[in-house]
Design an enzyme around this catalytic site. Structure first.
Site, PDB file in Angstrom:
ATOM      1  N   HIS A 199       0.811  -1.217   0.000  1.00  0.00           N
ATOM      2  CA  HIS A 199       0.000   0.000   0.000  1.00  0.00           C
ATOM      3  C   HIS A 199       0.844   1.267   0.000  1.00  0.00           C
ATOM      4  O   HIS A 199       0.381   2.334  -0.384  1.00  0.00           O
ATOM      5  CB  HIS A 199      -0.998   0.007   1.160  1.00  0.00           C
ATOM      6  CG  HIS A 199      -0.410   0.260   2.510  1.00  0.00           C
ATOM      7  ND1 HIS A 199      -0.211  -0.739   3.444  1.00  0.00           N
ATOM      8  CD2 HIS A 199       0.002   1.388   3.113  1.00  0.00           C
ATOM      9  CE1 HIS A 199       0.289  -0.224   4.553  1.00  0.00           C
ATOM     10  NE2 HIS A 199       0.430   1.073   4.372  1.00  0.00           N
ATOM     11  N   ASP A 234       0.248  -7.754   1.685  1.00  0.00           N
ATOM     12  CA  ASP A 234       0.598  -6.335   1.766  1.00  0.00           C
ATOM     13  C   ASP A 234       2.099  -6.127   1.957  1.00  0.00           C
ATOM     14  O   ASP A 234       2.536  -5.314   2.785  1.00  0.00           O
ATOM     15  CB  ASP A 234      -0.163  -5.641   2.877  1.00  0.00           C
ATOM     16  CG  ASP A 234      -0.215  -4.122   2.670  1.00  0.00           C
ATOM     17  OD1 ASP A 234       0.252  -3.654   1.605  1.00  0.00           O
ATOM     18  OD2 ASP A 234      -0.710  -3.409   3.552  1.00  0.00           O
ATOM     19  N   SER A 346       4.102   2.784   8.158  1.00  0.00           N
ATOM     20  CA  SER A 346       3.862   1.602   7.332  1.00  0.00           C
ATOM     21  C   SER A 346       5.127   1.171   6.604  1.00  0.00           C
ATOM     22  O   SER A 346       5.810   1.975   5.983  1.00  0.00           O
ATOM     23  CB  SER A 346       2.773   1.890   6.297  1.00  0.00           C
ATOM     24  OG  SER A 346       1.515   1.999   6.891  1.00  0.00           O
TER      25      SER A 346
END
Length: 497
Positions: A199, A234, A346
């Site tokens: 992402h 992910d 992230s």
């Protein structure tokens, strides 16, 4: 890379079917022979060097009512308030249409693709005071990291972890014609392979061709290109252009972790590079569902709103648009930590008290509230993809440009939601003829309660554990049939688009 099927679709014949997996995987299963990632250490070495924690496992229980709010992982705008009401979502396609979220489920509180918290803590005795000695006795910057020490006589464990880990963590800036944002990444090799979240590099599934700029902890800036993405877990690997002499992370064995172990997060929350936060491992073998960041086959999203308006896992990538990815939701097995995790973390590192990688930060839970901006930060419930899964997937992405995932070949739902149910687990409703479950002797009506030693409480648990393993992996499971507890060995198939 083509868009994966919606997570949970575990039946090759029925796109709506689900499967199950295990985090206790063989990191090399299904891979062509190749040396391990730089810095990777054997599980035995990691276990020998880690002191077991006396802290008991985290107590389970019913989660308080919460609501996920959209917000991005960038250091820009962090999203808009979620709609006042959202239609219920069946995140596992094979479940009944009226399936409800079971007790203790944290699905509705997870905000993915935007959070990477930090945690700190390290054994001071193992560090040694000489690392920070200075003739001036005032400020020491341990190159190439930017670690400020004003009192060398009082350095603590976290200072040592920061000094060791920061050189292996980078800040990633991703942009496209429609916007951009920042995230974090972890260096895998001295020549510039870096692992991060899908992402981060796809701007939450908005583009397959971003412009990537990567800044190391000592301020060097590199262009980068995507080597491969794995939207199913992910994870993504990028390669820095003309890089050399970088400091790669050392891997720990995430399968040897204990609840209560030290956990330190390193990354760039809100764009603040070289940020270190500390906490503990709050829970292990947690399973969560987050929005997929798979990019459509045409490389760009046609619908700027992501086309998943019913999903509670919406988030933006810094443009104030609520994105939910183009591939539905995915189920992943994670480490839970109370380390502070915020947008921008992230893809960053979660390390142990020796500065070794135990996970890559991926998501946080957020409590309900009236404002996304007021509830978008850490509330002490963060999630990280275990290092064993990271190592396997990263190896496959570097080697083949794509990663494999296990397939059980069965449609499953939540046993606790079935009529007259007396046990929690993953209820098999249909078995694919000739598939892995069929070959193992599983039948419709069986309730899987354990997979490779990991307790299974619902369909999400089983799906996440199955997907964590490579295609072709061997696994063992425990199931209940007509009140009798049985066991079986299974060789997983391969999940395909």
């Amino acid at each position: 890379m083509s868009e994966p099927r919606i997570p949970g679709a575990d039946d090759d014949r029925a796109p709506g079917a689900t499967s199950n997996a295990d985090t206790s995987h063989d990191a090399g299963a299904g891979l062509p022979p190749r040396p391990p990632l730089p810095g990777a250490s054997p599980a035995s070495e990691a276990a020998a060097q880690k002191s077991p924690s006396p802290t008991p496992p985290a107590h389970g229980g019913h989660q308080p009512a919460t609501q996920a709010y959209p917000y991005g992982w960038s250091g820009h705008a962090f999203g808009q308030p979620a709609p006042a009401e959202q239609a219920p979502v069946v995140t596992e396609p094979e479940r009944r249409e009226d399936s409800k979220v079971g007790a203790g489920k944290i699905v509705a509180v997870l905000v993915a693709a935007a959070i990477v918290g930090s945690v700190s803590g390290i054994g001071g005795a193992a560090i040694g005071s000489s690392m920070f000695e200075s003739s001036s006795g005032t400020v020491v910057q341990s190159n190439p990291t930017q670690v400020t020490v004003n009192d060398p006589d009082e350095v603590n464990q976290t200072t040592g972890i920061a000094a060791k880990t920061l050189p292996s963590v980078v800040t990633i800036s991703a942009s496209s014609s429609d916007g951009g944002g920042t995230g974090s990444g972890v260096i895998l090799s001295e020549d510039g392979y870096v692992v991060t979240n899908t992402h981060v590099v796809t701007l939450d599934g908005a583009t397959s061709d971003p412009t990537l700029r990567v800044t190391t902890s000592d301020g060097k800036v590199y262009d980068a290109e995507i080597v491969g993405t794995d939207p199913m877990y992910d994870l993504a690997v990028i390669k820095l252009t003309d890089a050399s002499g970088l400091t790669s992370i050392e891997f720990a064995d995430s399968g040897s972790l204990n609840v209560g172990d030290t956990a330190v997060a390193v990354g760039a929350p809100l764009g603040l590079a070289n940020t270190v936060t500390t906490g503990i491992v709050s829970a292990l073998n947690r399973s969560i569902q987050i929005a997929s960041s798979a990019v459509p086959d045409n490389g760009e999203q046609d619908d700027p709103q992501g086309g998943q308006q019913d999903s509670p896992f919406q988030f933006d990538f810094g443009q104030g648009q609520q994105q939910s990815g183009s591939g539905g939701t995915i189920s992943i097995a994670v480490i839970q930590t109370d380390a502070a995790i915020n947008p921008g973390n992230s893809g960053g590192a979660l390390v142990d008290d020796e500065g070794k990688l135990i996970g890559v930060n991926v998501a946080i839970a957020t409590a309900g509230g009236s404002s996304a901006s007021s509830e978008a930060g850490s509330i002490g419930v963060g999630f990280s993809i275990p290092s064993n899964v990271v190592e396997r997937v990263a190896n496959e992405l570097i080697e083949d440009g794509a990663a494999t995932h296990g397939l059980l070949g069965a449609m499953v739902g939540n046993a606790a939601e079935a009529e007259d149910s007396s046990i929690a687990g993953a209820l098999i409703s249909e078995v694919t003829s000739g598939g892995a479950a069929d070959a193992a002797g599983l039948k419709a009506g069986d309730v899987v309660t354990e997979f490779n030693g990991v307790p299974i409480r619902d369909a999400t648990d089983l799906t996440a554990q199955v997907r964590a393993l490579a295609a072709g992996s061997d696994a063992s499971l425990v199931y209940v049939r007509d009140g009798e507890t049985l066991s079986a060995d299974v060789t997983l198939g391969e999940l395909t688009d």
